[in-house]
Design a protein around this motif. Structure first.
Motif, short mmCIF file in Angstrom:
data_model
loop_
_atom_site.label_atom_id
_atom_site.label_comp_id
_atom_site.label_asym_id
_atom_site.label_seq_id
_atom_site.Cartn_x
_atom_site.Cartn_y
_atom_site.Cartn_z
N GLU A 8 0.84 -1.20 0.00
CA GLU A 8 0.00 0.00 0.00
C GLU A 8 0.88 1.25 0.00
O GLU A 8 0.63 2.19 -0.74
N GLY A 45 2.48 2.46 -3.24
CA GLY A 45 1.58 3.27 -4.07
C GLY A 45 1.58 2.93 -5.55
O GLY A 45 1.19 3.75 -6.38
N THR A 46 2.01 1.71 -5.89
CA THR A 46 2.06 1.34 -7.31
C THR A 46 0.94 0.37 -7.70
O THR A 46 0.79 0.06 -8.87
N GLU A 47 0.20 -0.13 -6.71
CA GLU A 47 -0.78 -1.19 -7.01
C GLU A 47 -2.21 -0.74 -6.73
O GLU A 47 -2.46 0.02 -5.81
N THR A 48 -3.16 -1.30 -7.49
CA THR A 48 -4.58 -1.11 -7.20
C THR A 48 -4.92 -2.07 -6.05
O THR A 48 -4.16 -2.98 -5.75
N GLN A 49 -6.10 -1.87 -5.44
CA GLN A 49 -6.51 -2.76 -4.35
C GLN A 49 -6.59 -4.20 -4.85
O GLN A 49 -6.16 -5.13 -4.17
N ASP A 50 -7.10 -4.36 -6.06
CA ASP A 50 -7.24 -5.69 -6.65
C ASP A 50 -5.88 -6.36 -6.81
O ASP A 50 -5.69 -7.53 -6.49
N SER A 51 -4.92 -5.58 -7.28
CA SER A 51 -3.58 -6.11 -7.49
C SER A 51 -2.93 -6.46 -6.15
O SER A 51 -2.20 -7.45 -6.03
N ILE A 52 -3.20 -5.66 -5.12
CA ILE A 52 -2.67 -5.96 -3.78
C ILE A 52 -3.22 -7.30 -3.29
O ILE A 52 -2.49 -8.16 -2.82
N GLU A 53 -4.53 -7.50 -3.47
CA GLU A 53 -5.14 -8.77 -3.01
C GLU A 53 -4.52 -9.96 -3.73
O GLU A 53 -4.24 -10.98 -3.12
#
Ligand SMILES: Nc1ncnc2c1ncn2[C@@H]1O[C@H](COP(=O)(O)OP(=O)(O)OP(=O)(O)O)[C@@H](O)[C@H]1O
Length: 185
Positions: A133, A136-144
């Motif tokens: 998080e 700051g390079t990922e969307t929430q979906d990509s983090i999951e």
């Protein structure tokens, strides 16, 4: 000839951060393998330096001939790393570093590369989430997606597949251990 070093660990654990420091401290000692691709060269790109450029037919033949450690298709083009590309780095007198995922680790183990395996672990999944998080390079979906892939990576590390596991808690401490493993074969 130096043995190649395979560095793996969940996305966001700190592999790029540690590798960047290592390259800054030792600019000439290490190398990355040159990848193969079927995409067309961009202006200024040199065959054999930026990529090994090939036709789709050549690439498919190389897959059939089991020349790849790993390969993938992105937006119509093939990309991959050959066993030879890793050997080329060693033959140039450098230590080849491979930053790859669990599947890649398993593939390298199936070759004659005689690599050493380093696993970089986050202190916890919660910390990993915070780092992803924070980056700051990922969307929430990509983090999951990365978090769920991380659990599989951590389970694999528990099987003893690696020569060394480093927990990246304190960055300075992790860098000392990282450097020590990489420099001392
Ligand atoms: N020991 C540490 N303590 C706190 N933050 C850290 C530490 N190590 C790395 N970070 C931070 O965590 C984030 C993820 O690190 P980095 O981008 O190096 O991960 P990575 O493993 O290379 O991920 P990817 O495989 O997605 O490229 C970065 O914002 C980095 O600054």
């Amino acid at each position: 000839m130096s043995r190649p070093i395979v560095i793996s660990g969940p996305s966001g654990t700190g592999k790029s951060t540690l590798l960047k420091r290592l390259f800054a401290e030792y600019p000439d000692k290490f190398g990355f393998s040159v990848s193969n691709t079927t995409r067309k060269p961009r202006a200024g790109e040199v065959d054999g330096k930026d990529y090994h450029f090939s036709t789709i037919e050549e690439f498919k033949q190389a897959i059939e001939d089991k020349k790849f450690i790993e390969w993938a298709q992105f937006s119509g083009n093939y990309y991959g790393t050959t066993i030879k590309a890793v050997k080329d780095v060693s033959e140039q007198g450098k230590v080849c570093l491979l930053d790859i995922d669990m599947q890649g680790v398993k593939s390298v183990k199936g070759t004659d590369l005689n690599a050493r395996y380093l696993f970089l672990s986050p202190p916890s999944i919660e910390t990993l989430r915070q780092r992803l998080e924070g980056r700051g390079t990922e969307t929430q979906d990509s983090i999951e997606k990365r978090i769920s892939a991380a659990s599989a990576e951590l389970d694999y590390a528990k099987t003893g597949a690696h020569d060394k596991i480093i927990v990246n808690d304190d960055l300075e401490k992790a860098y000392v251990e990282f450097k020590d493993f990489i420099l001392n074969e």
